[in-house]
Design a protein around this motif. Structure first.
Motif, short mmCIF file in Angstrom:
data_model
loop_
_atom_site.label_atom_id
_atom_site.label_comp_id
_atom_site.label_asym_id
_atom_site.label_seq_id
_atom_site.Cartn_x
_atom_site.Cartn_y
_atom_site.Cartn_z
N ALA A 142 0.83 -1.20 0.00
CA ALA A 142 0.00 0.00 0.00
C ALA A 142 0.86 1.25 0.00
CB ALA A 142 -0.93 0.01 1.20
N GLY A 143 1.98 1.21 0.73
CA GLY A 143 2.90 2.34 0.71
C GLY A 143 3.46 2.58 -0.67
N GLN A 144 3.80 1.49 -1.37
CA GLN A 144 4.27 1.61 -2.75
C GLN A 144 3.19 2.21 -3.64
OE1 GLN A 144 5.81 -2.07 -4.42
NE2 GLN A 144 5.40 -1.39 -6.52
N MET A 145 1.95 1.76 -3.45
CA MET A 145 0.83 2.28 -4.25
C MET A 145 0.62 3.78 -3.98
SD MET A 145 -3.06 0.76 -4.51
CE MET A 145 -3.36 0.85 -2.74
N PHE A 146 0.73 4.18 -2.70
CA PHE A 146 0.59 5.60 -2.37
C PHE A 146 1.72 6.41 -3.01
CE2 PHE A 146 -2.70 7.38 0.02
CZ PHE A 146 -3.30 6.40 0.78
N ASN A 147 2.93 5.91 -2.92
CA ASN A 147 4.04 6.62 -3.55
C ASN A 147 3.81 6.81 -5.04
OD1 ASN A 147 6.07 7.46 -1.76
ND2 ASN A 147 6.76 5.37 -1.45
N SER A 148 3.35 5.76 -5.70
CA SER A 148 3.08 5.85 -7.13
C SER A 148 1.98 6.86 -7.42
CB SER A 148 2.66 4.47 -7.67
OG SER A 148 3.66 3.51 -7.44
N THR A 149 0.99 6.91 -6.54
CA THR A 149 -0.12 7.85 -6.72
C THR A 149 0.36 9.29 -6.54
OG1 THR A 149 -1.65 6.17 -5.91
CG2 THR A 149 -2.44 8.43 -5.95
N VAL A 150 1.20 9.50 -5.53
CA VAL A 150 1.77 10.84 -5.33
C VAL A 150 2.61 11.24 -6.54
CG1 VAL A 150 3.43 12.16 -3.96
CG2 VAL A 150 1.75 10.71 -2.82
N GLU A 151 3.43 10.32 -7.04
CA GLU A 151 4.26 10.62 -8.21
C GLU A 151 3.40 10.90 -9.43
OE1 GLU A 151 6.82 7.30 -8.64
OE2 GLU A 151 7.94 7.70 -6.78
N TYR A 152 2.31 10.17 -9.57
CA TYR A 152 1.40 10.41 -10.70
C TYR A 152 0.80 11.81 -10.60
CZ TYR A 152 -2.33 9.72 -14.12
OH TYR A 152 -3.16 9.85 -15.20
N ASN A 153 0.38 12.18 -9.38
CA ASN A 153 -0.19 13.51 -9.19
C ASN A 153 0.85 14.60 -9.48
OD1 ASN A 153 -2.39 15.29 -8.27
ND2 ASN A 153 -0.95 15.76 -6.62
N GLU A 154 2.09 14.36 -9.04
CA GLU A 154 3.15 15.33 -9.30
C GLU A 154 3.38 15.48 -10.81
OE1 GLU A 154 5.42 17.07 -6.84
OE2 GLU A 154 3.51 16.73 -5.88
N ALA A 155 3.42 14.35 -11.51
CA ALA A 155 3.61 14.40 -12.96
C ALA A 155 2.44 15.11 -13.64
CB ALA A 155 3.77 12.99 -13.52
N SER A 156 1.23 14.87 -13.12
CA SER A 156 0.04 15.53 -13.68
C SER A 156 0.10 17.04 -13.45
CB SER A 156 -1.23 14.96 -13.04
OG SER A 156 -1.35 13.58 -13.29
N LEU A 157 0.51 17.44 -12.26
CA LEU A 157 0.65 18.86 -11.96
C LEU A 157 1.70 19.50 -12.87
CD1 LEU A 157 0.47 18.88 -8.07
CD2 LEU A 157 -0.92 20.31 -9.58
N GLU A 158 2.81 18.82 -13.04
CA GLU A 158 3.87 19.38 -13.89
C GLU A 158 3.38 19.56 -15.32
OE1 GLU A 158 8.62 18.72 -14.72
OE2 GLU A 158 7.44 17.13 -13.79
N GLU A 159 2.68 18.55 -15.83
CA GLU A 159 2.16 18.66 -17.19
C GLU A 159 1.13 19.78 -17.30
OE1 GLU A 159 -0.11 15.89 -20.56
OE2 GLU A 159 0.26 15.11 -18.55
N TYR A 160 0.27 19.85 -16.32
CA TYR A 160 -0.82 20.83 -16.34
C TYR A 160 -0.29 22.26 -16.26
CZ TYR A 160 -5.56 22.55 -15.32
OH TYR A 160 -6.77 23.18 -15.37
N MET A 161 0.69 22.47 -15.38
CA MET A 161 1.17 23.82 -15.15
C MET A 161 2.25 24.26 -16.14
SD MET A 161 -0.64 24.83 -12.66
CE MET A 161 -1.68 24.14 -11.37
N SER A 162 2.82 23.35 -16.89
CA SER A 162 3.91 23.74 -17.78
C SER A 162 3.45 23.91 -19.22
CB SER A 162 5.02 22.69 -17.74
OG SER A 162 4.55 21.44 -18.19
N LYS A 163 2.19 23.61 -19.48
CA LYS A 163 1.67 23.71 -20.85
C LYS A 163 0.46 24.63 -20.86
CE LYS A 163 3.17 19.07 -22.16
NZ LYS A 163 2.75 17.72 -22.63
N PHE A 164 0.33 25.34 -21.98
CA PHE A 164 -0.84 26.20 -22.14
C PHE A 164 -1.20 26.24 -23.62
CE2 PHE A 164 -2.93 30.30 -22.85
CZ PHE A 164 -3.92 30.23 -21.91
#
Length: 808
Positions: free
Chosen positions: A571-593
């Motif tokens: 579950a800790g691994q799954m949470f880490n992956s989820t946090v990383e996915y959210n971080e990647a989503s934020l980076e994509e969202y905020m770096s493109k327009f």
């Protein structure tokens, strides 16, 4: 009109004379007067016995050239012998056709009927001549090619060379394997007669089994004589095969010798089980097939009678121990186990699942004791045997895609029994059924991604099926654990207890860990909005794989992630992956327009977060509910669930769904809001909003000229670039605060994020589009209402979309 055919122009006497000439040459090469046929005799096994003393020194000094000459002579002799055999075959065939023609037309007066018979027999004769031409061309090709391994093997298979090539080269590739020599070896093993030429026969069998097992793994086909040899060897030793581990051999062999025999027989089993090599499950001996059939489909496993309901399973486990011993000896030179054929693997997996469904665990097996003997990896008979059967990924794929029902058991039955069994290795072996799915996406084999995705869909169908859902949260098994509790005076103590009726992932954490790897490799599929409508699951949505895309129902994803949540590590691994996915989503969202919002990005991240949070919350509540009152006080319950969720979550402050447990749990102040500046639009999810701010600042600094000067320099420790990792932000000492304030004109007592956000949050977000790419009014006015005008609105909209899906 009469029957006619094409006569061959072969000179048999000339061919026989050529053979005699080769015999004389061969005799000179050998250095004695013994004729060629003596070396062809299959009883000749020692090269030293076939070369005279007078020539041995010369041969040793120039061995390669001497062997080449010998092999050329042997090969030519064999080709001539083959050609003589082919000519005789043709002439005998013509005599046969001619005799049949004479018999068929006797007494036939009708011309039409006579002509039809004659035409049929002329056609048969023409066909025979065409076959002779093919055989002739083959002989010519072999003669031209010389003594290549392929040519020599072909001549050995045809019975023209016997022991000669092996005697000259000592290479077991050229050994003339046949049923009679295998039967001789089997008889010696069975009776314990290890004298005479036993060692020679054993070495030949071992060499074939090693080569055959490797060939089977590479899809190479064995010759019929080699297959017949392996089959005769295994069938001839069938009555002792499964007793080798219990000193079942006569003749008192040494331990190394017993292991050598087991390795040879184990590799023979592996090789013969592969259809790709020319074998197949049906060619295996009866004892192996009986074990693979399981208890109910096998023979000799008695189940009836009062007090004897498990006797059959005990006998099966004894046989399984014997098979496991043989397979454990069958290893590649690098030490890894060899892979059984697909059908054999499937049937053994089904057999193990049947026994797992009938007995409670490997720790308590009534009056049998086979699996009390774990190996160095804590694996016992059933898990070791399962490890061998699940090594065949083709078999696993077949099972998961419901393409087979081995032993009459479907995939749901098999996986349910395996997943709810209390494995001594915590489910490491059973995870082999699915672990390979995680690697399919990155495989160099272009077919692997398809195979992996097909299996993923099949697995999802199984874990979300009715039969699996009944067992998902309640396996009926127990797990020992400890818990720290606090009394009314604030004193803590550690209590030992056993969780009751645990979930699948709690019972077998290695399985949960394998599922976490699959979650990582297919995280986009788990985050996908497929099967969702405005944040709600679409009823009846099916798991499918079409056109390279996997689409999974929400129910299937929830069942899968809840299995992962059963293990804290997984579950800790799954949470880490989820946090990383959210971080990647934020980076994509905020770096493109591109002039308009992309709501799918935050919605997918929120959907994933909701999925994972719910899995952990459901697991926590299920543990308490299934615990049958052992942790039933409300305050203990609340404290436990919160600590469980946070122990899983390496970012407990990011747990968006923690409020689901009740507002009273938030009194733990696990979300630190100190030094966090709120404004009127700040969502309740502080951590998420702060991360959105960080990524917005990073996106502006990288894309917008002049924005980098507005960023607190403590956020840019490396070459002036914004660091997304808060732990790497520069920490100021007190004596540097004044200098920092003068140089940066920022408050050194403020959080770097607060400083930077105050500077940029209301500024216009840069639009990178060229003028011709921007729509003209009035469309532009309408578009501007939907665009993200400022970093604050852009971050706010991301978090709003995220929360919309994360809190459903």
């Amino acid at each position: 009109m009469s029957f006619h055919y094409t006569e061959d122009d072969a000179d048999l006497s000339g061919l026989i004379s050529a053979k005699l000439d080769l015999d004389r040459i061969f005799t000179k090469l050998r250095g004695d007067t013994v004729q060629y046929n003596d070396i062809v005799d299959t009883t000749a096994t020692e090269f030293s016995d076939l070369v005279s003393d007078s020539i041995r020194t010369v041969a040793t000094e120039n061995q390669d050239s001497w062997q080449s000459a010998m092999m050329a002579c042997i090969c030519a002799h064999g080709v001539i012998d083959q050609w003589i055999s082919d000519i005789r075959w043709y002439r005998d065939r013509i005599d046969e056709i001619q005799a049949d023609f004479s018999s068929s037309v006797t007494g036939v007066d009708d011309f039409t009927e006579y002509s039809a018979i004659e035409s049929s027999h002329i056609s048969q004769a023409q066909n025979a001549y065409e076959q002779l031409e093919i055989k002739s061309d083959s002989c010519s090709d072999m003669l031209a090619a010389g003594p290549t391994p392929e040519t020599v093997r072909q001549l050995i298979e045809a019975g023209h060379l016997g022991m000669a090539p092996f005697a000259v080269t000592g290479d077991y590739v050229y050994y003339p394997y046949d049923e009679s020599s295998a039967e001789d070896l089997a008889e010696r093993i069975r009776t314990g007669d290890f004298g005479g030429n036993y060692d020679d026969l054993h070495e030949a069998a071992l060499a074939l089994s090693e080569r055959a097992a490797g060939a089977a793994a590479n899809g190479q086909r064995l010759s019929e004589s080699e297959l017949d040899f392996l089959e005769a060897l295994l069938h001839g030793t069938d009555d002792v095969l499964l007793d080798l581990h219990n000193d079942g051999l006569r003749g008192d062999p040494s331990t190394p010798q017993q292991q050598e025999i087991a390795a040879m027989l184990g590799m023979s089993i592996v090789a013969l089980s592969h259809t790709s090599a020319g074998g197949g499950h049906d060619r295996l001996p009866e004892s192996i097939r009986t074990v693979s059939n399981g208890v109910r489909e096998g023979t000799g496993y008695f189940l009836g009678g009062p007090g004897n309901s498990n006797a059959g399973y005990g006998k099966w486990l004894e046989d399984a121990e014997g098979l496991t011993y043989l397979l454990d000896q069958a290893r590649h030179p690098n030490g890894t186990p060899m892979q059984l054929g697909e059908e054999t693997s499937l049937k053994l997996t089904a057999a193990v699942s049947e026994v797992a469904g009938a007995i409670p665990s490997e720790h308590n097996r009534y009056d049998t004791s086979i699996t009390y003997r774990p190996d160095e990896g804590e694996q016992t008979t059933m898990s070791r045997l399962l490890g061998f059967s699940t090594a065949n990924e083709d078999a696993n794929h077949t099972l998961l895609t419901n393409a087979s029902e081995p032993n009459g058991r479907d995939a749901e039955q098999i996986l349910t029994d395996l997943y709810t069994f209390d494995w001594n290795d915590d489910g490491r072996a059973v995870s082999g059924l699915t672990d390979w799915i995680a690697n399919g996406e990155t495989s160099a084999d272009p077919q692997e991604p398809d195979r992996s995705r097909e299996a993923l869909v099949g697995l999802m169908d199984i874990v979300s099926s009715e039969i699996m859902q009944e067992k998902l949260e309640q396996t009926g098994q127990e797990v020992d654990d400890t818990m720290t509790v606090m009394d009314a005076e604030g004193e803590t103590s550690t209590e030992e207890f056993s969780w009751k009726d645990v979930s699948i992932g709690h019972l077998n954490p290695e399985l949960a860990g394998g599922f976490a790897d699959i979650f990582d490799s297919h995280i986009d599929v788990f985050a996908s909005l497929d099967g969702m409508d405005k944040g709600e699951p679409i009823p009846g949505f099916e798991n499918v794989y079409e056109d390279g895309q996997v689409m999974l129902s929400r129910d299937a994803r929830e069942a899968f992630t809840q299995i992962i949540a059963g293990s804290e590590d997984a579950a800790g691994q799954m949470f880490n992956s989820t946090v990383e996915y959210n971080e990647a989503s934020l980076e994509e969202y905020m770096s493109k327009f591109d002039g308009k919002s992309n709501s799918n990005i935050p919605q997918q991240a929120g959907n994933l977060w909701n999925l994972v949070d719910n899995a952990v919350i459901n697991e926590a509540e299920t543990r308490v509910a299934n615990h049958d009152g052992q942790v039933d006080e409300e305050n203990k319950r609340n404290e436990f669930i919160l600590s469980l969720a946070n122990s899983y979550n390496p970012h407990p402050q990011a747990n968006a769904a923690v409020g689901f447990l009740g507002q009273e749990l938030l009194n733990q102040d696990h979300i630190d809001q100190e030094n966090t500046q709120r404004d009127e639009e700040l969502p309740s999810n502080v951590w998420l909003y702060e991360r959105a701010q960080v990524h917005a600042i990073n996106g502006l600094a990288e894309r917008g000229e002049g924005y980098e000067d507005l960023v607190d320099p403590r956020m840019t420790p490396n070459n002036g670039r914004v660091s997304l990792n808060e732990d790497s932000w520069v920490k100021l000492s007190e004596d540097r605060e004044d200098v920092f304030e003068q140089e940066s004109r920022m408050d050194p007592r403020e959080n770097p994020l607060v400083n930077s956000w105050d500077n940029v949050r209301n500024l216009e977000w840069p639009d990178d589009r060229l003028p011709e790419e921007k729509p003209e009014l009035p469309e532009a006015a309408q578009e501007r209402d939907q665009a993200f005008d400022t970093p604050r609105s852009r971050a706010h909209d991301y978090v709003t979309e995220f929360d919309l899906y994360a809190m459903n």
